[in-house]
Design an enzyme around this catalytic site. Structure first.
Site, mmCIF file in Angstrom:
data_model
loop_
_atom_site.group_PDB
_atom_site.id
_atom_site.type_symbol
_atom_site.label_atom_id
_atom_site.label_comp_id
_atom_site.label_asym_id
_atom_site.label_seq_id
_atom_site.Cartn_x
_atom_site.Cartn_y
_atom_site.Cartn_z
ATOM 1 N N ASN A 53 0.872 -1.179 0.000
ATOM 2 C CA ASN A 53 0.000 0.000 0.000
ATOM 3 C C ASN A 53 0.907 1.225 0.000
ATOM 4 O O ASN A 53 1.511 1.543 1.020
ATOM 5 C CB ASN A 53 -0.888 -0.039 1.252
ATOM 6 C CG ASN A 53 -1.694 1.225 1.439
ATOM 7 O OD1 ASN A 53 -1.776 2.070 0.536
ATOM 8 N ND2 ASN A 53 -2.305 1.370 2.608
ATOM 9 N N LYS A 87 0.070 4.269 -0.304
ATOM 10 C CA LYS A 87 -0.585 5.473 0.252
ATOM 11 C C LYS A 87 -0.343 6.652 -0.679
ATOM 12 O O LYS A 87 -0.309 6.470 -1.901
ATOM 13 C CB LYS A 87 -0.087 5.723 1.677
ATOM 14 C CG LYS A 87 -0.197 4.463 2.546
ATOM 15 C CD LYS A 87 -0.045 4.693 4.015
ATOM 16 C CE LYS A 87 -0.193 3.361 4.743
ATOM 17 N NZ LYS A 87 -0.177 3.484 6.181
ATOM 18 N N HIS A 137 -9.619 1.163 4.582
ATOM 19 C CA HIS A 137 -8.372 1.347 5.343
ATOM 20 C C HIS A 137 -8.640 2.296 6.513
ATOM 21 O O HIS A 137 -9.434 3.234 6.388
ATOM 22 C CB HIS A 137 -7.289 1.910 4.420
ATOM 23 C CG HIS A 137 -5.937 1.908 5.057
ATOM 24 N ND1 HIS A 137 -5.556 2.866 5.967
ATOM 25 C CD2 HIS A 137 -4.899 1.046 4.948
ATOM 26 C CE1 HIS A 137 -4.328 2.595 6.384
ATOM 27 N NE2 HIS A 137 -3.908 1.499 5.780
ATOM 28 N N GLU A 171 -7.048 4.712 7.642
ATOM 29 C CA GLU A 171 -6.824 6.133 7.338
ATOM 30 C C GLU A 171 -8.038 6.722 6.623
ATOM 31 O O GLU A 171 -8.367 7.895 6.809
ATOM 32 C CB GLU A 171 -5.542 6.287 6.507
ATOM 33 C CG GLU A 171 -4.307 6.072 7.388
ATOM 34 C CD GLU A 171 -3.083 5.574 6.652
ATOM 35 O OE1 GLU A 171 -3.040 5.601 5.416
ATOM 36 O OE2 GLU A 171 -2.131 5.130 7.344
ATOM 37 N N GLU A 173 -5.640 -5.054 10.398
ATOM 38 C CA GLU A 173 -4.671 -3.982 10.638
ATOM 39 C C GLU A 173 -5.002 -3.254 11.937
ATOM 40 O O GLU A 173 -5.821 -2.318 11.936
ATOM 41 C CB GLU A 173 -4.693 -2.986 9.468
ATOM 42 C CG GLU A 173 -4.283 -3.595 8.146
ATOM 43 C CD GLU A 173 -3.635 -2.557 7.244
ATOM 44 O OE1 GLU A 173 -2.527 -2.819 6.758
ATOM 45 O OE2 GLU A 173 -4.225 -1.482 7.030
ATOM 46 N N GLY A 175 2.203 2.239 10.792
ATOM 47 C CA GLY A 175 3.154 3.338 10.683
ATOM 48 C C GLY A 175 3.830 3.702 11.995
ATOM 49 O O GLY A 175 4.440 4.757 12.111
ATOM 50 N N SER A 219 3.161 -2.125 10.269
ATOM 51 C CA SER A 219 4.621 -2.122 10.481
ATOM 52 C C SER A 219 5.295 -3.443 10.088
ATOM 53 O O SER A 219 6.260 -3.848 10.731
ATOM 54 C CB SER A 219 4.964 -1.741 11.921
ATOM 55 O OG SER A 219 4.473 -0.441 12.216
#
Ligand code: PGA
Length: 257
Positions: A11, A13, A97, A99, A169, A175, A215
């Site tokens: 991904n 991003k 996701h 985010e 996730e 991250g 991560s």
């Protein structure tokens, strides 16, 4: 032993121009480009999809979008439809996701509409579910996972559910450099699989591939992949560098050395 073929998905991003994407493709290891087991999917920004389709032509690398709208077309300024994703070279699409849920107000309801639209256009959804740190601290992890999974799959036909990819996730692991312990990631992936089994039966649930994301690094991939419910990884930061992403894709070769 599971018969599920593992999948490693990157991904990207909101990183990489078209030129950066081409440079990645040129530098990406030949074994990784032609990997059959695991399957490899790269999800770049929409703008780089077509360039990567050309750059990876003749390889096994598949491409995905990072989001989509559920309509085929229409007056929806700024949105991208499943038809357009297919047209640009995508076979997969990340949906829900964290985010997108956090910064762009995606709900379980829009996730469900997007899953249905993706499947209608033969795009493989990569459905993301995961708890926040606050959820985990008050023992709500399993509830959050069950509700997100059930709502994402509402009214989706069992034979289509079987083709979906899920990504567990944990939001606190994205991250942050903190990976979820493999045993715990496996336990939660098992909660996803049990939830799917209760909705559409164990046979279908046994076919669904569940990835871990948060991560993931070359040093941590093998211990995650050793878990029975974990069939792959959704990789953010470490997918941006062709060397580290190839090291993750080639985890079996690294383990054999
Ligand atoms: P990360 O991102 O690997 O950088 O933690 C994973 C993701 O957001 O899918």
């Amino acid at each position: 032993m599971s018969q599920r073929t593992p999948v490693i998905a990157g991904n990207w991003k909101m990183f990489k121009t078209i030129e950066d994407a081409r440079a990645f493709a040129a530098a990406f290891d030949a074994d990784a480009k032609n990997s059959v087991d695991p399957e490899v999917v790269i999800c770049p920004p929409f703008t780089a999809l077509n360039a990567l389709k050309e750059a990876f032509a003749g390889t096994r690398v598949q491409l995905g979008g990072q989001n989509l709208h559920w309509m085929d077309e229409g007056a929806y300024t700024g949105e991208i439809s499943p038809v357009m994703l297919r047209d640009a070279g995508a076979t997969h699409v990340i949906i829900g996701h964290s985010e997108r849920r956090e910064y762009f107000h995606e709900t379980d309801g829009t996730v469900n509409r997007k899953v249905a639209a993706a499947l209608q256009w033969q795009l493989t959804p990569i459905v993301c579910v995961g708890e926040t740190l606050e959820d985990r601290e008050v023992q709500l992890t399993d509830n959050v996972i069950i509700v997100q999974t059930q709502r994402a799959l509402l009214n989706i036909a069992p034979e289509l559910v079987a083709t979906c990819l899920f990504a567990y996730e944990p939001v606190w692991a994205i991250g942050t450099g903190k990976t979820c312990a493999p045993e715990e990631a496996n336990r939660v992936a098992g909660v996803i699989r049990d939830t799917i089994a209760r909705m559409v039966g164990q046979d279908v649930a046994d076919q669904v591939r569940i990835l871990y994301g948060g991560s993931v690094k070359p040093e941590t991939i093998a211990s995650q992949m050793a878990q029975p419910h974990i069939d792959g990884a959704l990789v953010g930061g470490a997918s941006l560098d062709p060397k580290s992403f190839a090291a993750i894709v080639n985890y079996k070769a690294a383990a054999a050395r």
